[in-house]
Structures are given as structure tokens and as C-alpha cells.
Design a protein around this motif. Structure first.
Motif, PDB file in Angstrom:
ATOM      1  N   ALA A  74      -2.618   0.617  -0.603  1.00 31.26           N
ATOM      2  CA  ALA A  74      -3.656  -0.027   0.189  1.00 31.26           C
ATOM      3  C   ALA A  74      -4.835   0.916   0.429  1.00 31.26           C
ATOM      4  O   ALA A  74      -5.996   0.540   0.256  1.00 31.26           O
ATOM      5  CB  ALA A  74      -3.084  -0.507   1.522  1.00 31.26           C
TER       6      ALA A  74
ATOM      7  N   LEU B 115       3.362   1.260  -0.431  1.00 28.65           N
ATOM      8  CA  LEU B 115       2.382   0.220  -0.133  1.00 28.65           C
ATOM      9  C   LEU B 115       1.217   0.810   0.664  1.00 28.65           C
ATOM     10  O   LEU B 115       0.050   0.457   0.422  1.00 28.65           O
ATOM     11  CB  LEU B 115       3.016  -0.930   0.648  1.00 28.65           C
ATOM     12  CG  LEU B 115       2.066  -2.086   0.993  1.00 28.65           C
ATOM     13  CD1 LEU B 115       1.457  -2.685  -0.277  1.00 28.65           C
ATOM     14  CD2 LEU B 115       2.798  -3.172   1.796  1.00 28.65           C
ATOM     15  N   ALA B 116       1.505   1.702   1.587  1.00 28.18           N
ATOM     16  CA  ALA B 116       0.431   2.348   2.343  1.00 28.18           C
ATOM     17  C   ALA B 116      -0.485   3.123   1.398  1.00 28.18           C
ATOM     18  O   ALA B 116      -1.712   3.064   1.515  1.00 28.18           O
ATOM     19  CB  ALA B 116       1.012   3.272   3.404  1.00 28.18           C
TER      20      ALA B 116
ATOM     21  N   ALA C  53       0.383  -1.793   6.494  1.00 26.60           N
ATOM     22  CA  ALA C  53       0.945  -1.559   5.159  1.00 26.60           C
ATOM     23  C   ALA C  53       2.248  -0.773   5.220  1.00 26.60           C
ATOM     24  O   ALA C  53       3.207  -1.080   4.502  1.00 26.60           O
ATOM     25  CB  ALA C  53      -0.076  -0.833   4.286  1.00 26.60           C
ATOM     26  N   TRP C  54       2.297   0.242   6.095  1.00 23.51           N
ATOM     27  CA  TRP C  54       3.521   1.048   6.181  1.00 23.51           C
ATOM     28  C   TRP C  54       4.720   0.210   6.596  1.00 23.51           C
ATOM     29  O   TRP C  54       5.785   0.283   5.980  1.00 23.51           O
ATOM     30  CB  TRP C  54       3.323   2.202   7.155  1.00 23.51           C
ATOM     31  CG  TRP C  54       4.618   2.880   7.525  1.00 23.51           C
ATOM     32  CD1 TRP C  54       5.394   2.644   8.608  1.00 23.51           C
ATOM     33  CD2 TRP C  54       5.291   3.867   6.767  1.00 23.51           C
ATOM     34  NE1 TRP C  54       6.505   3.425   8.603  1.00 23.51           N
ATOM     35  CE2 TRP C  54       6.478   4.198   7.469  1.00 23.51           C
ATOM     36  CE3 TRP C  54       5.014   4.524   5.571  1.00 23.51           C
ATOM     37  CZ2 TRP C  54       7.373   5.148   7.016  1.00 23.51           C
ATOM     38  CZ3 TRP C  54       5.919   5.472   5.109  1.00 23.51           C
ATOM     39  CH2 TRP C  54       7.074   5.779   5.822  1.00 23.51           C
TER      40      TRP C  54
ATOM     41  N   LEU D 286      -2.756  -7.462   1.549  1.00 19.71           N
ATOM     42  CA  LEU D 286      -1.409  -6.920   1.409  1.00 19.71           C
ATOM     43  C   LEU D 286      -0.497  -8.038   0.905  1.00 19.71           C
ATOM     44  O   LEU D 286      -0.894  -9.207   0.915  1.00 19.71           O
ATOM     45  CB  LEU D 286      -0.893  -6.390   2.758  1.00 19.71           C
ATOM     46  CG  LEU D 286      -1.683  -5.255   3.410  1.00 19.71           C
ATOM     47  CD1 LEU D 286      -1.074  -4.908   4.769  1.00 19.71           C
ATOM     48  CD2 LEU D 286      -1.722  -4.029   2.518  1.00 19.71           C
TER      49      LEU D 286
ATOM     50  N   ILE E 139      -5.020  -2.869   7.580  1.00 20.24           N
ATOM     51  CA  ILE E 139      -4.491  -1.845   6.687  1.00 20.24           C
ATOM     52  C   ILE E 139      -3.386  -1.037   7.355  1.00 20.24           C
ATOM     53  O   ILE E 139      -2.501  -0.500   6.681  1.00 20.24           O
ATOM     54  CB  ILE E 139      -5.629  -0.919   6.200  1.00 20.24           C
ATOM     55  CG1 ILE E 139      -5.206  -0.157   4.942  1.00 20.24           C
ATOM     56  CG2 ILE E 139      -6.095   0.017   7.307  1.00 20.24           C
ATOM     57  CD1 ILE E 139      -6.352   0.557   4.252  1.00 20.24           C
TER      58      ILE E 139
ATOM     59  N   LYS F  24       5.150  -2.919   6.303  1.00 23.22           N
ATOM     60  CA  LYS F  24       5.462  -3.966   5.331  1.00 23.22           C
ATOM     61  C   LYS F  24       6.059  -3.422   4.033  1.00 23.22           C
ATOM     62  O   LYS F  24       6.833  -4.113   3.363  1.00 23.22           O
ATOM     63  CB  LYS F  24       4.194  -4.762   4.993  1.00 23.22           C
ATOM     64  CG  LYS F  24       3.665  -5.632   6.118  1.00 23.22           C
ATOM     65  CD  LYS F  24       2.390  -6.351   5.692  1.00 23.22           C
ATOM     66  CE  LYS F  24       1.830  -7.216   6.816  1.00 23.22           C
ATOM     67  NZ  LYS F  24       2.690  -8.377   7.112  1.00 23.22           N
TER      68      LYS F  24
END
Length: 292
Positions: free
Chosen positions: A112, A108-109, A100-101, A90, A97, A103
């Protein structure tokens, strides 16, 4: 068709997706449905539509991750469960993983999970779960075929095979992990079993007078979406065409390992993830052996 009746037809989408990945604890209701900007053009008339469903935990990370594929032509659907502790790259470096949300939000989620599976989702649905019980109690008891016999985290006995759950019991079933042989992987299997059970229940009762309206009032509470009503309706229509006999599900396996920073994570089977993604992208059907 009246505006409310059109919204009522979105209930299977909202309920099925929100119930697909119950998180491990209860939070204020939030249903956030977004279209992924980088995804391919969605053809609701003839093709496979992908929805990434994320169950958010108390820290803002995604406690459960499921990629759902729907074939709008055949009525087939499939689910690919992703281990939440999968170790991926990431922004800023390697991380789980499920971070990701928090960040980078839905985009991004989506990136990923799409990188892992090899297919970009068209939509991302993020769920919170104070409204879980309200929705499930509206739907009523659900029959679920459990892959395992076990005792839930709340001390309930689950039989291998057919079980009948109310909303509270369903949440307990889908979120338990302490007494499962392979905790997170078995929990993902239970979540997929619950999803199929609710699909059968909704399809069995959708023509009852007032049923879909009641479910909709529960499902739409707290909904945030950028989708136009027509797109939301067309997506819901794709879901209502799903045939429970044509639903398949697989889990992405992996190997646990400890990072240099002593984090307990999973090296996901990327080859399997991509095979499953390619398989489902053709017709939303997965091979029973889950090898793609």
C-alpha cells in the motif's frame, strides 16, 4: 567481534526506527522486523535501503507511517511521512492506508505504501510502545528542534526551536496533536524532528563504554524478526553510517474530504509522493523544498 557486541551495534537501528514514529498511546512492547518478499535485492554495500516504519495503535491499525531511505555509500538518510488517513485501495475496497497492516500484515502494508510512494520498501518494522520509555530513558535526554511552539496534549510547553526532552516528554511531544494547527501533518513533522534528535544523541554517545550494550538490552526486548543475524548486523551498520548533517525529511500532503460513508479521510498528493520517492531512491536525499 563477540556475538553480544555485534548485537549491540544493531541498537541504533532498533532504537532509531522504533522512535521514528511513536504511537498515540502506550502498548506492550513489540518490535517486529520483516524483510519484504517482493522488494528488490538489497545491496548493503552500495545503494539505497528502504525501511517502512509503522507505529501501531490500540486497535491494531498503524497510527503513524514513515518511509526511511538510507544511502549506505554516502551516509545520507531521508524520511517521507505518510498521512495515516490517506484513502487508498485495499483488498475489499477503498480504506485508510493505516488499515493495511491489520488487513494483511507487513506485505500488504508495504504494498500500500509502496504503491503510493512508487518505491517498494525492503524491510518493514512495526513497533509497540510500552518499551518506548525504557529505551528513551536509557539513551538519556534528547535535544529536539521543534518546528512549532505549542502546548502538548499533556500540558507541556514546547518552544519553537531547541528543546530538551526525557523519554516521557519525548513521547508526549511526538504523539500530541490536539493543539497543533494542522494536527496529523504537524505531528508527522514533530516525529521527524525527534528522529533526528535521537540520531544525534546516539552518534554522540556510541563510543561510551557500556552505552550501546545498555541500549541494546532495552531495544531487543520483545524483538521478533526473521532476519538472519548477519543481515540484521549489516542493516544496522548501514544505519550507524548515517551523518546527521545529511538527514532530510518531507511530508506527503493531501486534501481532507468526507467519503460517501461520512468517513473523514485524506486524498494524498500522489504526484508529490511519487516525486519524493524517486528523489530519495537516487541517493536518500530530498530537496529542501520537498517538491521532489
Amino acid at each position: 567481534m563477540t556475538g553480544f557486541r555485534m548485537l549491540a551495534r544493531t541498537a541504533p537501528l532498533l532504537v532509531l526506527l522504533a522512535l521514528a514514529v511513536p504511537a498515540s498511546s502506550v502498548h506492550p512492547t513489540t518490535l517486529s522486523l520483516n524483510r519484504v518478499e517482493t522488494a528488490k535485492s538489497v545491496d548493503f554495500e552500495d545503494g539505497v535501503v528502504w525501511v517502512l516504519v509503522l507505529g501501531r495503535d490500540a486497535e491494531g491499525d498503524t497510527d503513524a507511517i514513515e518511509m526511511l531511505a538510507f544511502d549506505t555509500a554516502s551516509g545520507a538518510a531521508s524520511g517521507i511521512g505518510i498521512p495515516r488517513d490517506s484513502w487508498v485501495r485495499l483488498p475489499g475496497g477503498l480504506a485508510r492506508i493505516n488499515e493495511a497492516w491489520s488487513k494483511g500484515g507487513p506485505d500488504l502494508a508495504a504494498r500500500a505504501v509502496g504503491d503510493l510512494v512508487g518505491v517498494d520498501p525492503d524491510f518493514v518494522l512495526v513497533t509497540g510502545f510500552e518499551g518506548f520509555l525504557a529505551m528513551t530513558e536509557t539513551v538519556g535526554e534528547v535535544e529536539v528542534r521543534s518546528p512549532l511552539a505549542f502546548e502538548t496534549d499533556q500540558g507541556r510547553t514546547v518552544e519553537r526551536g531547541l528543546n530538551s526532552f526525557n523519554g516521557e516528554q519525548a513521547l508526549d511531544f511526538a504523539s500530541s496533536r490536539d493543539n497543533l494547527p494542522d494536527d496529523d501533518f504537524d505531528r508527522m513533522a514533530n516525529q521527524q524532528a525527534l528522529l533526528l534528535g535521537y540520531l544525534r544523541s546516539l552518534r554522540a554517545r556510541e563510543d561510551e563504554t557500556g552505552f550501546m550494550e545498555d541500549v541494546t538490552l532495552s531495544a531487543l526486548a520483545g524483538l521478533e524478526t526473521e532476519l538472519a543475524p548477519t543481515d540484521l548486523y549489516r542493516l544496522a551498520q548501514a544505519i550507524t553510517q548515517v551523518d546527521p548533517a545529511k538527514v532530510t525529511g518531507c511530508l506527503v500532503g493531501g486534501t481532507p474530504f468526507t467519503t460517501s460513508g461520512d468517513a473523514q479521510v485524506i486524498r494524498a498528493d500522489e504526484e508529490l509522493a511519487r516525486r519524493l520517492g524517486r528523489d530519495a531512491d537516487k541517493d536518500a536525499t530530498l530537496d529542501p523544498d520537498c517538491q521532489g
